[in-house]
Design a protein around this motif. Structure first.
Motif, PDB file in Angstrom:
ATOM      1  N   HIS A 135     -12.884   1.125   4.418  1.00  5.01           N
ATOM      2  CA  HIS A 135     -14.475   1.361   4.379  1.00  5.01           C
ATOM      3  C   HIS A 135     -15.262  -0.174   4.730  1.00  5.01           C
ATOM      4  O   HIS A 135     -16.076  -0.002   6.000  1.00  5.01           O
ATOM      5  N   ASP A 188      -9.899   2.711   1.041  1.00  5.28           N
ATOM      6  CA  ASP A 188      -9.708   1.073   2.084  1.00  5.28           C
ATOM      7  C   ASP A 188     -10.472   0.572   3.009  1.00  5.28           C
ATOM      8  O   ASP A 188     -10.292  -0.641   3.223  1.00  5.28           O
ATOM      9  N   THR A 218       0.459  -1.069   0.009  1.00  6.71           N
ATOM     10  CA  THR A 218       0.172   0.191   0.107  1.00  6.71           C
ATOM     11  C   THR A 218       0.882   1.068   0.069  1.00  6.71           C
ATOM     12  O   THR A 218       0.336   2.081  -0.422  1.00  6.71           O
ATOM     13  N   SER A 219       1.656   1.180   0.513  1.00  2.05           N
ATOM     14  CA  SER A 219       2.654   2.402   0.757  1.00  2.05           C
ATOM     15  C   SER A 219       4.237   2.334   0.590  1.00  2.05           C
ATOM     16  O   SER A 219       4.952   2.935   1.113  1.00  2.05           O
ATOM     17  N   LEU A 267      -2.235   4.799   5.100  1.00  3.20           N
ATOM     18  CA  LEU A 267      -2.767   2.837   5.413  1.00  3.20           C
ATOM     19  C   LEU A 267      -2.012   2.526   6.756  1.00  3.20           C
ATOM     20  O   LEU A 267      -2.678   1.553   6.862  1.00  3.20           O
ATOM     21  N   ILE A 307      -8.295   7.966  10.054  1.00  6.34           N
ATOM     22  CA  ILE A 307      -7.191   7.542   9.632  1.00  6.34           C
ATOM     23  C   ILE A 307      -7.489   5.117   9.490  1.00  6.34           C
ATOM     24  O   ILE A 307      -7.335   4.862   8.619  1.00  6.34           O
ATOM     25  N   GLY A 313      -1.694   9.493   1.161  1.00  9.22           N
ATOM     26  CA  GLY A 313      -3.371   8.811   1.200  1.00  9.22           C
ATOM     27  C   GLY A 313      -2.588   7.396   1.769  1.00  9.22           C
ATOM     28  O   GLY A 313      -2.559   6.344   2.505  1.00  9.22           O
ATOM     29  N   PRO A 355     -10.371   6.489   4.931  1.00  9.45           N
ATOM     30  CA  PRO A 355      -9.958   5.996   3.461  1.00  9.45           C
ATOM     31  C   PRO A 355     -10.544   4.552   3.109  1.00  9.45           C
ATOM     32  O   PRO A 355     -11.132   4.259   4.225  1.00  9.45           O
TER      33      PRO A 355
END
Length: 488
Positions: free
Chosen positions: A440, A438, A56-57, A221, A432, A217, A436
């Motif tokens: 929800h 992702d 993701t990051s 995550l 956070i 964003g 986002p």
């Protein structure tokens, strides 16, 4: 202070809150620390979520870890002050009931119950793929499910046998976790320094900005890893009634566990990330960290470290199951849990709430069988404790000026500033973990469990609590404040 004096103090604390000492007090400082440290279990959290962070990051996502560490250390400090004043099993249920009202206290207990029941199988899921690979088994979902169920059964049996055995295993696991993590840091660190490492990985966003969008964003995550991992220090407070000199021991254990876990975990993440030589290959691996260890250290050395990791993860699930059973016992003792007469029973032979342990086992198996995905479970077990922390700290903030001084752990003039900084942090963290896109689905699951709790409260418990038939009846906070300044 002599041992008889300490024992008398613990007995007096129980009598002060109109409870009978049913659980056996065997935990000293190291064991209390071990409970908190093993629940946090940096090996479990990092091995479970490092792949998510990379995808993701990128490796740069590890920099969310120290941010979450500081935030959760603030929570631990406030919880330490509460644990030093109300040394009872049930932690937030007990604290919020007395700080705010029995209804909100029951809701805090419900959130804690949901969190503890769900987090046990997520921990054992971290164990399953490592076991499957070590024995050469298929790593398909059905195999992993059966490994998790088998692990849950073994953990339940050990907990039923007695808290002394469970804590002894847990104490050993602390050594294996520290030795394993520090060993990985030292050995892999030497390899990285001697054979070369890619330190640019520490700022590598991976594929997070491949489309040209903002990295913020994606970076946010990555906070899921720290938020999922650096929780559970309050388990030491949940076992207060099994701790010797709990008012003094538990606060120290909780704070120390967060500091040590956060520090070792961050160094571990730096070394692991710098050891990556082929990021695409790591991203495609089923288990990124075992892949990195085998690639840089060889199969034999990595197997030794993985064996230590297995022990640590197993102990983490073991102690969480114990903590969950004590919460169920605390709720049932006040008749605010379903089937209270069954789940408040304590075995005279082992001093363990056996039926409560069995309930955690059954619910854990159900969670494994019906969960859509591991990510969903992990996400829910990050949102739920953050929400519980917010409720508890908010209730604490409301009554903070009325807290009597204590000889054990007292924030004094720092109480106000730390409280509001902590509330701001928790609001940010919940944001956070839910805002986002992702997350929800995770937010929906957590919200659904909370709404269910509200419905159950009004249907089954509110009337009895309001009429004084069930729940915590003696909440003489104002009287205690005037008459006994050393207690809450």
């Amino acid at each position: 202070m002599s041992k008889p004096s300490i024992k008398n103090n613990d007995t007096r604390d129980m009598q002060h809150y109109h409870y009978t000492q049913e659980l056996k007090r065997t935990l000293k400082l190291f064991s209390s620390f071990a409970v908190a440290f093993s629940f946090i279990s940096i090996t479990t959290g990092i091995f479970t979520n490092y792949g998510f962070v990379l995808n993701t990051s990128g490796p740069a996502g590890i920099w969310t870890w120290p941010i979450v560490t500081i935030g959760h250390l603030l929570v631990a400090i406030i919880f330490a002050e509460l644990a030093g004043r109300i040394p009872l099993s049930g932690y937030s249920y007990q604290w919020v009931s007395r700080l705010a009202n029995p209804g909100l206290g029951w809701f805090a207990g419900w959130i804690a119950f949901c969190f503890l029941v769900i987090v046990v199988p997520t921990v054992d899921y971290a164990l399953a793929p490592i076991i499957a690979e070590m024995f050469g088994w298929d790593t398909g979902s059905s195999t992993l499910v059966w490994i998790v169920i088998g692990t849950l059964v073994v953990q339940a049996l050990l907990n039923i046998y007695g808290v002394k055995l469970a804590t002894r295993i847990n104490d050993i696991a602390v050594y294996t976790e520290v030795i394993g993590m520090v060993g990985i840091i030292l050995v892999l660190g030497v390899v990285v320094l001697v054979k070369g490492g890619d330190w640019s990985m520490l700022v590598n966003p991976g594929t997070a900005v491949s489309t040209g969008g903002s990295y913020l964003g994606a970076f946010i995550l990555a906070a899921l890893m720290g938020s999922y991992t650096l929780v559970g220090f309050e388990a030491a407070a949940n076992l207060s009634e099994e701790t010797i000199d709990a008012k003094k021991t538990v606060p120290r254990a909780m704070i120390l566990s967060v500091i040590l876990s956060g520090s070792i975990g961050f160094i571990m993440l730096i070394v692991i990330s710098a050891a990556i030589t082929d990021l695409p290959a790591v991203l495609s691996a089923a288990n990124p960290i075992p892949y990195i260890l085998q690639n840089r250290l060889g199969t034999a050395v990595s197997a030794i470290f993985l064996a230590m990791v297995l022990i640590s993860i197993f102990a983490c699930g073991l102690i969480i199951m114990a903590s969950a059973s004590r919460l169920i016992y605390a709720l049932s003792r006040d008749n605010v849990f379903f089937g209270s007469s069954i789940f408040k029973k304590v075995s005279p032979q082992t001093s363990v709430p056996t039926n409560a342990v069995l309930l955690v086992l059954i619910l854990g198996i159900l969670a494994v069988l019906f969960a859509d995905s591991l990510t969903l479970l992990v996400g829910a077990t990050a949102v739920l404790p953050a929400s519980l922390y917010l409720i508890t700290v908010a209730a604490y903030a409301w009554r903070r000026k009325e807290l009597p001084t204590s000889d054990h752990f007292d924030l004094g003039k720092w109480r106000g500033p730390l409280t509001f900084i902590t509330i701001a942090w928790l609001l940010f963290e919940i944001g956070i973990l839910t805002v986002p896109a992702d997350f929800h689905k995770v937010a929906f699951v957590a919200a659904g469990l909370m709404v269910l709790g509200v419905i159950l409260y009004f249907l089954f418990f509110r009337k009895g609590i309001m009429e004084g038939r069930i729940g915590i009846q003696d909440r003489t906070f104002a009287i205690e404040k005037k008459q006994d300044k050393a207690s809450f």
